[in-house]
Motif scaffolding. Sequence first.
Motif, PDB file in Angstrom:
ATOM      1  N   UNK A   9       0.821  -1.204   0.000  1.00 41.78           N
ATOM      2  CA  UNK A   9       0.000   0.000   0.000  1.00 41.78           C
ATOM      3  C   UNK A   9       0.858   1.258   0.000  1.00 41.78           C
ATOM      4  N   UNK A  10       0.237   2.326  -0.459  1.00 40.26           N
ATOM      5  CA  UNK A  10       0.841   3.651  -0.364  1.00 40.26           C
ATOM      6  C   UNK A  10       0.141   4.378   0.771  1.00 40.26           C
ATOM      7  N   UNK A  11       0.929   5.040   1.597  1.00 46.14           N
ATOM      8  CA  UNK A  11       0.328   5.750   2.720  1.00 46.14           C
ATOM      9  C   UNK A  11       0.909   7.156   2.811  1.00 46.14           C
ATOM     10  N   UNK A  12       0.107   8.010   3.402  1.00 45.52           N
ATOM     11  CA  UNK A  12       0.629   9.335   3.711  1.00 45.52           C
ATOM     12  C   UNK A  12       0.245   9.640   5.149  1.00 45.52           C
ATOM     13  N   UNK A  13       1.213  10.044   5.948  1.00 44.02           N
ATOM     14  CA  UNK A  13       0.908  10.471   7.311  1.00 44.02           C
ATOM     15  C   UNK A  13       1.471  11.876   7.500  1.00 44.02           C
ATOM     16  N   UNK A  14       0.624  12.753   8.000  1.00 44.33           N
ATOM     17  CA  UNK A  14       1.076  14.116   8.307  1.00 44.33           C
ATOM     18  C   UNK A  14       1.223  14.228   9.828  1.00 44.33           C
ATOM     19  N   UNK A  15       2.403  14.621  10.254  1.00 46.86           N
ATOM     20  CA  UNK A  15       2.700  14.720  11.688  1.00 46.86           C
ATOM     21  C   UNK A  15       2.790  16.181  12.108  1.00 46.86           C
ATOM     22  N   UNK A  24      -3.982  10.963   8.148  1.00 48.63           N
ATOM     23  CA  UNK A  24      -3.435   9.740   7.565  1.00 48.63           C
ATOM     24  C   UNK A  24      -4.359   9.246   6.462  1.00 48.63           C
ATOM     25  N   UNK A  25      -3.763   8.750   5.408  1.00 43.21           N
ATOM     26  CA  UNK A  25      -4.561   8.158   4.341  1.00 43.21           C
ATOM     27  C   UNK A  25      -3.766   7.013   3.729  1.00 43.21           C
ATOM     28  N   UNK A  49      -1.225   6.116  -6.733  1.00 41.86           N
ATOM     29  CA  UNK A  49      -1.792   5.838  -5.400  1.00 41.86           C
ATOM     30  C   UNK A  49      -1.106   6.715  -4.348  1.00 41.86           C
ATOM     31  N   UNK A  50       0.185   6.937  -4.535  1.00 40.62           N
ATOM     32  CA  UNK A  50       0.910   7.761  -3.555  1.00 40.62           C
ATOM     33  C   UNK A  50       0.443   9.209  -3.613  1.00 40.62           C
ATOM     34  N   UNK A  51       0.244   9.709  -4.827  1.00 41.28           N
ATOM     35  CA  UNK A  51      -0.227  11.089  -4.977  1.00 41.28           C
ATOM     36  C   UNK A  51      -1.639  11.229  -4.398  1.00 41.28           C
ATOM     37  N   UNK A  52      -2.459  10.216  -4.677  1.00 41.87           N
ATOM     38  CA  UNK A  52      -3.847  10.264  -4.215  1.00 41.87           C
ATOM     39  C   UNK A  52      -3.932  10.313  -2.680  1.00 41.87           C
ATOM     40  N   UNK A  53      -3.175   9.453  -2.006  1.00 45.94           N
ATOM     41  CA  UNK A  53      -3.284   9.451  -0.531  1.00 45.94           C
ATOM     42  C   UNK A  53      -2.714  10.735   0.064  1.00 45.94           C
ATOM     43  N   UNK A  54      -1.699  11.300  -0.595  1.00 47.99           N
ATOM     44  CA  UNK A  54      -1.139  12.561  -0.086  1.00 47.99           C
ATOM     45  C   UNK A  54      -2.192  13.665  -0.194  1.00 47.99           C
ATOM     46  N   UNK A  55      -2.884  13.693  -1.334  1.00 49.95           N
ATOM     47  CA  UNK A  55      -3.926  14.717  -1.517  1.00 49.95           C
ATOM     48  C   UNK A  55      -5.073  14.511  -0.526  1.00 49.95           C
ATOM     49  N   UNK A  56      -5.423  13.235  -0.307  1.00 50.83           N
ATOM     50  CA  UNK A  56      -6.517  12.949   0.638  1.00 50.83           C
ATOM     51  C   UNK A  56      -6.159  13.379   2.048  1.00 50.83           C
ATOM     52  N   UNK A  57      -4.935  13.083   2.445  1.00 51.62           N
ATOM     53  CA  UNK A  57      -4.511  13.450   3.801  1.00 51.62           C
ATOM     54  C   UNK A  57      -4.568  14.963   3.975  1.00 51.62           C
ATOM     55  N   UNK A  58      -4.128  15.676   2.943  1.00 51.72           N
ATOM     56  CA  UNK A  58      -4.176  17.139   3.007  1.00 51.72           C
ATOM     57  C   UNK A  58      -5.612  17.628   3.109  1.00 51.72           C
ATOM     58  N   UNK A  59      -6.456  17.017   2.289  1.00 57.36           N
ATOM     59  CA  UNK A  59      -7.867  17.412   2.249  1.00 57.36           C
ATOM     60  C   UNK A  59      -8.513  17.245   3.626  1.00 57.36           C
ATOM     61  N   UNK A  60      -8.144  16.188   4.319  1.00 61.02           N
ATOM     62  CA  UNK A  60      -8.761  15.922   5.624  1.00 61.02           C
ATOM     63  C   UNK A  60      -8.345  16.969   6.662  1.00 61.02           C
ATOM     64  N   UNK A  61      -7.328  17.754   6.340  1.00 57.05           N
ATOM     65  CA  UNK A  61      -6.902  18.810   7.273  1.00 57.05           C
ATOM     66  C   UNK A  61      -7.575  20.154   6.964  1.00 57.05           C
ATOM     67  N   UNK A  62      -8.431  20.154   5.953  1.00 55.95           N
ATOM     68  CA  UNK A  62      -9.160  21.381   5.632  1.00 55.95           C
ATOM     69  C   UNK A  62      -8.512  22.139   4.504  1.00 55.95           C
ATOM     70  N   UNK A  63      -9.086  23.311   4.220  1.00 54.07           N
ATOM     71  CA  UNK A  63      -8.622  24.090   3.072  1.00 54.07           C
ATOM     72  C   UNK A  63      -7.206  24.615   3.264  1.00 54.07           C
ATOM     73  N   UNK A  64      -6.491  24.724   2.182  1.00 53.33           N
ATOM     74  CA  UNK A  64      -5.135  25.294   2.189  1.00 53.33           C
ATOM     75  C   UNK A  64      -4.153  24.589   3.110  1.00 53.33           C
TER      76      UNK A  64
END
Length: 509
Positions: A9-15, A24-25, A49-64
């Motif tokens: 899997x591809x994952x993105x975690x923002x700390x 996380x996505x 898949x890596x780009x997608x999860x990174x964008x999703x993780x960002x999106x879950x943190x709200x705008x900008x």
Amino acid sequence: MALDQGTTSSRCIIFDRAGNIAAMSQKEFKNFYPKAGWVEQDPEEIWSSQLEVARQALLSLGENAAERIAAIGITNQRETTIVWERQTGKPVYPAIVWQCRRTAGFCEKMQDWQGRIQKKTGLRIDPYFSATKLAWILDQVEGARERAERGELLFGTVDTWLLWNLSGGKIHATDYSNASRTMMYNIHTLTWDEEILEYLGIPLQMLPGVQDSSGFFGETEKACFGRKIPITGVAGDQQSSLFGQCCFQPGEVKNTYGTGGFLLMNTGERCVDSKNGLLTTIAWGLGGKITYALEGSIFMAGATIQWLRDKLGLISHAAETERAALSIPDAGGVYLVPAFTGLGAPYWDSHARGAIVGLTQGTEKTHIIRAALESLAYQTVAVMHAMREDSGVELKGLKVDGGACANDFLLQFQSDILDLPLVRPNCIETTALGAAYLAGLGAGYYKSREDIAANWQPDREFTPQMLPGEREKHLKGWEEAVRRVRTEKETCGEQQRSADRGGKHAFLT
Ligand code: ADP
């Protein structure tokens, strides 16, 4: 923001600054098995898949949210090999995954080079590493070698592939930790090894530039996240987790109990040659300084528990094993050696197969379950002892992570049988965390490793409770069980000496 590109899997975690998970996505992707022992992935799917999860993780943190990202760190499945066109970015062949054994015959013919390869790269000759995979592509894909010689094709491990795509084809680079897994990088001179390249027919111009694991690699192109974000950390998954565990001092060891088991020991500036079947590798490059590590891999760790579940049907969930193991005082003399695909470090016996020994009429299913869990601990002890012997360093403890480290019985038994304290950190996403820390350091977001180490929090510690006599009895029982499944009786030292006597072999024909 850590991009954690794994095997399944591809994952993105923002700390956040304290190392807490803010977002996380994750997305699974396909592995292909076109022939027995072959494993491939689609490089385009790895990237998308890596780009997608990174964008999703960002999106879950709200705008900008992208505005608030200090830096990006990449950590990746290691050794997996991709070749693409410099002009179009199009791969010329699927990614050949680290698990793929297609070059086994190749490697056998190359055994005469074992001594030389180990001296230069710290590795054993094995299909696992990138070099023979790359040679295979150049050999088998029509016109590939000629095109590579003309500078039209590029090679990369997954980190390099992601850097290339994130930057819109501007960055062709890797870090020391990933380079050290290719079996064509000289870990002493810190250069691609011309002798190995010549032997394998690999043109130097297709290889990426190698730089510190922490530092400026380049920026993402605007199209990825709406703004350019600096990429300032890169490390292979196991090295990244060593960093995420804050094993910054020589002698510190971590073990990841995932599908397999991965032990790494920080050996500092010392590049320790292994006489006991371990690999010597680069942990990271930081501030212009290289930190080395000893590594031992266990092929079957959590996978043994999956086997109990999926093939024997003894359990429905991995977590059930803990209660089963605790319901009996010991494994009743039963040992399970999960040599399903041979044995890894420090035994290295690819022909060995698994066994359950010590069965009596009194053996119940709980004994088998317990023996399976205990096998993770015994294999870990074998690697730790090899580390102690190779490095000459007295070990003080073990930091653990990975899915199976949720099992308290396992960790208590591990501490007992190892006779060392164990600690499980609060954040067991150490692989992603390591990449985030490397990136944070590289971007100046953290000032020093001390800054980072202050974040590290234990969740639970385990200390040895077992009596020495009992420990000895158990370890003897395990070694006896291993002896029964082994097919190659000679020691690693003997293999090494016979390999050192060898000369050059042409094997590409
Ligand atoms: P990977 O990253 O290699 O896919 P993970 O770190 O996610 O693996 O760990 C998953 C593995 O851990 C599985 O093989 C599973 O059988 C094992 N596992 C998960 N929970 C437990 C548990 N409570 N006890 C024992 N093994 C477990």
